[in-house]
Design a protein around this motif. Structure first.
Motif, PDB file in Angstrom:
ATOM      1  N   LEU A  93      -2.756  -6.361  13.899  1.00 53.10           N
ATOM      2  CA  LEU A  93      -4.158  -6.746  13.875  1.00 53.10           C
ATOM      3  C   LEU A  93      -4.299  -8.099  13.181  1.00 53.10           C
ATOM      4  O   LEU A  93      -3.650  -8.351  12.157  1.00 53.10           O
ATOM      5  N   THR A  94      -5.124  -8.971  13.749  1.00 49.64           N
ATOM      6  CA  THR A  94      -5.324 -10.279  13.131  1.00 49.64           C
ATOM      7  C   THR A  94      -6.164 -10.158  11.865  1.00 49.64           C
ATOM      8  O   THR A  94      -5.956 -10.886  10.895  1.00 49.64           O
ATOM      9  N   GLN A  95      -7.112  -9.230  11.870  1.00 54.65           N
ATOM     10  CA  GLN A  95      -7.932  -9.001  10.681  1.00 54.65           C
ATOM     11  C   GLN A  95      -7.913  -7.507  10.371  1.00 54.65           C
ATOM     12  O   GLN A  95      -8.451  -6.694  11.123  1.00 54.65           O
ATOM     13  N   ILE A  96      -7.241  -7.179   9.279  1.00 52.20           N
ATOM     14  CA  ILE A  96      -7.102  -5.781   8.907  1.00 52.20           C
ATOM     15  C   ILE A  96      -7.958  -5.485   7.682  1.00 52.20           C
ATOM     16  O   ILE A  96      -7.976  -6.260   6.720  1.00 52.20           O
ATOM     17  N   ALA A  97      -8.691  -4.390   7.749  1.00 51.16           N
ATOM     18  CA  ALA A  97      -9.494  -3.960   6.605  1.00 51.16           C
ATOM     19  C   ALA A  97      -8.554  -3.320   5.584  1.00 51.16           C
ATOM     20  O   ALA A  97      -7.880  -2.346   5.893  1.00 51.16           O
ATOM     21  N   ARG A  98      -8.464  -3.905   4.407  1.00 51.47           N
ATOM     22  CA  ARG A  98      -7.567  -3.368   3.393  1.00 51.47           C
ATOM     23  C   ARG A  98      -8.060  -2.006   2.916  1.00 51.47           C
ATOM     24  O   ARG A  98      -9.210  -1.869   2.486  1.00 51.47           O
ATOM     25  N   PRO A  99      -7.222  -0.971   3.002  1.00 54.14           N
ATOM     26  CA  PRO A  99      -7.666   0.349   2.547  1.00 54.14           C
ATOM     27  C   PRO A  99      -7.816   0.378   1.032  1.00 54.14           C
ATOM     28  O   PRO A  99      -7.079  -0.289   0.304  1.00 54.14           O
ATOM     29  N   THR A 100      -8.781   1.134   0.569  1.00 53.13           N
ATOM     30  CA  THR A 100      -8.970   1.312  -0.871  1.00 53.13           C
ATOM     31  C   THR A 100      -8.055   2.431  -1.355  1.00 53.13           C
ATOM     32  O   THR A 100      -7.519   3.218  -0.566  1.00 53.13           O
ATOM     33  N   LEU A 101      -7.880   2.507  -2.667  1.00 56.10           N
ATOM     34  CA  LEU A 101      -7.059   3.555  -3.251  1.00 56.10           C
ATOM     35  C   LEU A 101      -7.632   4.933  -2.912  1.00 56.10           C
ATOM     36  O   LEU A 101      -6.890   5.865  -2.567  1.00 56.10           O
ATOM     37  N   ALA A 102      -8.961   5.052  -2.995  1.00 52.99           N
ATOM     38  CA  ALA A 102      -9.604   6.331  -2.692  1.00 52.99           C
ATOM     39  C   ALA A 102      -9.372   6.731  -1.238  1.00 52.99           C
ATOM     40  O   ALA A 102      -9.118   7.901  -0.929  1.00 52.99           O
ATOM     41  N   HIS A 103      -9.461   5.747  -0.336  1.00 56.28           N
ATOM     42  CA  HIS A 103      -9.230   6.034   1.087  1.00 56.28           C
ATOM     43  C   HIS A 103      -7.785   6.457   1.322  1.00 56.28           C
ATOM     44  O   HIS A 103      -7.516   7.400   2.079  1.00 56.28           O
ATOM     45  N   ARG A 155       2.375  10.896  -3.541  1.00 55.96           N
ATOM     46  CA  ARG A 155       1.626  10.298  -4.644  1.00 55.96           C
ATOM     47  C   ARG A 155       1.571   8.791  -4.472  1.00 55.96           C
ATOM     48  O   ARG A 155       2.581   8.153  -4.163  1.00 55.96           O
ATOM     49  N   VAL A 156       0.398   8.207  -4.670  1.00 57.84           N
ATOM     50  CA  VAL A 156       0.252   6.753  -4.624  1.00 57.84           C
ATOM     51  C   VAL A 156       0.663   6.180  -5.970  1.00 57.84           C
ATOM     52  O   VAL A 156       0.085   6.517  -7.006  1.00 57.84           O
ATOM     53  N   ASP A 157       1.678   5.323  -5.962  1.00 58.38           N
ATOM     54  CA  ASP A 157       2.130   4.682  -7.197  1.00 58.38           C
ATOM     55  C   ASP A 157       1.500   3.312  -7.392  1.00 58.38           C
ATOM     56  O   ASP A 157       1.305   2.885  -8.526  1.00 58.38           O
ATOM     57  N   ALA A 158       1.197   2.630  -6.290  1.00 49.29           N
ATOM     58  CA  ALA A 158       0.563   1.309  -6.400  1.00 49.29           C
ATOM     59  C   ALA A 158       0.022   0.898  -5.039  1.00 49.29           C
ATOM     60  O   ALA A 158       0.530   1.316  -3.996  1.00 49.29           O
ATOM     61  N   LEU A 159      -1.016   0.078  -5.036  1.00 51.35           N
ATOM     62  CA  LEU A 159      -1.586  -0.491  -3.820  1.00 51.35           C
ATOM     63  C   LEU A 159      -1.928  -1.947  -4.100  1.00 51.35           C
ATOM     64  O   LEU A 159      -2.786  -2.244  -4.931  1.00 51.35           O
ATOM     65  N   HIS A 160      -1.217  -2.855  -3.427  1.00 55.57           N
ATOM     66  CA  HIS A 160      -1.462  -4.278  -3.582  1.00 55.57           C
ATOM     67  C   HIS A 160      -1.593  -4.891  -2.191  1.00 55.57           C
ATOM     68  O   HIS A 160      -0.610  -4.959  -1.446  1.00 55.57           O
ATOM     69  N   ALA A 161      -2.824  -5.304  -1.857  1.00 58.22           N
ATOM     70  CA  ALA A 161      -3.096  -5.915  -0.545  1.00 58.22           C
ATOM     71  C   ALA A 161      -2.601  -4.990   0.565  1.00 58.22           C
ATOM     72  O   ALA A 161      -3.100  -3.875   0.712  1.00 58.22           O
ATOM     73  N   ASP A 162      -1.599  -5.432   1.341  1.00 55.88           N
ATOM     74  CA  ASP A 162      -1.131  -4.609   2.454  1.00 55.88           C
ATOM     75  C   ASP A 162       0.174  -3.861   2.135  1.00 55.88           C
ATOM     76  O   ASP A 162       0.883  -3.435   3.032  1.00 55.88           O
ATOM     77  N   GLU A 163       0.495  -3.709   0.853  1.00 52.50           N
ATOM     78  CA  GLU A 163       1.686  -2.972   0.455  1.00 52.50           C
ATOM     79  C   GLU A 163       1.293  -1.730  -0.341  1.00 52.50           C
ATOM     80  O   GLU A 163       0.590  -1.817  -1.349  1.00 52.50           O
ATOM     81  N   LEU A 164       1.752  -0.591   0.150  1.00 54.50           N
ATOM     82  CA  LEU A 164       1.409   0.699  -0.444  1.00 54.50           C
ATOM     83  C   LEU A 164       2.686   1.373  -0.932  1.00 54.50           C
ATOM     84  O   LEU A 164       3.586   1.661  -0.140  1.00 54.50           O
ATOM     85  N   LYS A 165       2.774   1.598  -2.245  1.00 58.46           N
ATOM     86  CA  LYS A 165       3.961   2.220  -2.824  1.00 58.46           C
ATOM     87  C   LYS A 165       3.702   3.703  -3.052  1.00 58.46           C
ATOM     88  O   LYS A 165       2.704   4.083  -3.677  1.00 58.46           O
ATOM     89  N   LEU A 166       4.615   4.542  -2.549  1.00 63.48           N
ATOM     90  CA  LEU A 166       4.436   5.989  -2.585  1.00 63.48           C
ATOM     91  C   LEU A 166       5.650   6.694  -3.172  1.00 63.48           C
ATOM     92  O   LEU A 166       6.779   6.201  -3.077  1.00 63.48           O
ATOM     93  N   SER A 167       5.407   7.864  -3.753  1.00 67.48           N
ATOM     94  CA  SER A 167       6.464   8.817  -4.085  1.00 67.48           C
ATOM     95  C   SER A 167       6.250  10.027  -3.188  1.00 67.48           C
ATOM     96  O   SER A 167       5.123  10.548  -3.091  1.00 67.48           O
ATOM     97  N   ILE A 168       7.311  10.467  -2.527  1.00 62.43           N
ATOM     98  CA  ILE A 168       7.210  11.536  -1.518  1.00 62.43           C
ATOM     99  C   ILE A 168       8.254  12.604  -1.791  1.00 62.43           C
ATOM    100  O   ILE A 168       9.435  12.291  -1.968  1.00 62.43           O
TER     101      ILE A 168
END
Length: 310
Positions: A93-103, A155-168
């Protein structure tokens, strides 16, 4: 000169090594006669890779169905041909809506439990005798039926722009690359791929107790064996039975034995048991029959010579 070493070494596999390359490197460092892994970890992945040495290879399959824990970083809004950073990557996508932590947390909660996954083409699953990745490399797409896998925790460990760090933490057969793609779609980003993947636990084994190839190379040869765990660390989920000399000898000779069993053990849901001599030497695994007799399931060679305390 190869040595007979029996036990389990927890390795922290480095980036860029295949599981087989890691096995061969450790085998060479320890001068081990026999070494094998307990389940493939991709070259782009790092982390926990239990290696079985000598007689322990007989029980390597016990970890194939174990729960596993991963730390991973997803790149949202991009598609990779391999599902990870090693493939050809393109933005969706050329314009992506950044997801929020809550989302993210709301979407991820829907992946907990039993879910359906379609195995990726870049996998070792066989089709007509060949792994799927062999077809993928030639540009051939094979229909793959969906599989049911179990996700215990995300578990969400971090969210920065378009990078989402998870523990699974997940059950056997889960493809984290496929999970990343599905999460990217569910977040409205089109897809996602793995920037990095690290396995931190398998069953009760934890990365904190693992050795790196560098640390093994720096360890004196006479100290290496101290890093090897006993064989029965692979078998702790099975109840233990101690046999007297006569029953132990009969078992080794291939006979069916009938030791005294507690009512609790005889009625246990586990019909597979760990068997030890009265000296607390591991003999192997046995199976409790309906008549309370025990038949050998898998024994160590020269059982009395290969043993560890309970």
């Amino acid at each position: 000169m190869h040595r007979k070493i029996n036990g389990v070494l927890l390795l922290d596999k480095p980036l860029g090594f295949s599981s087989n390359q890691a096995v061969q490197r450790v085998k060479r460092i320890l001068s081990a006669a026999k070494c094998g892994h307990t389940g493939t970890l991709d070259p782009m992945a790092t982390g926990l890779l239990p290696l079985c040495l000598g007689e322990a290879t007989k029980f390597s399959s016990t970890l194939l169905t174990a729960n596993k824990t991963y730390e991973t970083t997803l790149k949202l809004g991009y598609l990779s041909t391999t599902g990870d950073a090693e493939g050809e990557i393109r933005p969706l996508l050329t314009q992506i809506a950044r997801p929020t932590l809550a989302h993210c947390e709301d979407v991820l909660s829907k992946f907990i439990g039993h879910i359906q996954q379609i195995p990726p083409m870049y996998s070792a699953l066989k089709y007509q005798g060949k792994p799927l990745y062999a077809y993928a490399r030639k540009g051939t797409e094979i229909d793959r039926p969906a599989r049911t896998v179990h996700i215990h925790e995300i578990r969400v460990d971090a969210l920065h722009a378009d990078e989402l760090k998870l523990s699974i933490r997940c059950g056997t057969g889960t493809y984290i690359r496929t999970l990343a793609e599905d999460i990217g779609k569910a977040l409205g980003c089109g897809s996602a791929y793995l920037l990095e993947l690290r396995r931190t636990a398998i069953d009760n084994f934890d990365i904190s107790h693992a050795q790196t190839l560098a640390s093994l190379n720096e360890t004196a040869i006479d100290q290496l064996d101290r890093l090897v765990l006993p064989i029965d660390c692979l078998l702790q989920k099975y109840p233990a039975i101690t046999l007297d000399d006569m029953n132990a000898q009969h078992l080794i000779q291939g006979r069916i034995i009938q030791p005294l069993l507690s009512d609790t053990l005889a009625a246990s849901e586990h019909n597979t048991v760990r068997l030890y001599s009265h000296r607390q030497h591991l003999l192997g695994l046995g199976e409790i029959m309906p008549d309370r007799k025990i038949v050998a399931k898998r024994l160590l060679a020269n059982s009395e010579l290969f043993g560890t305390a309970i």
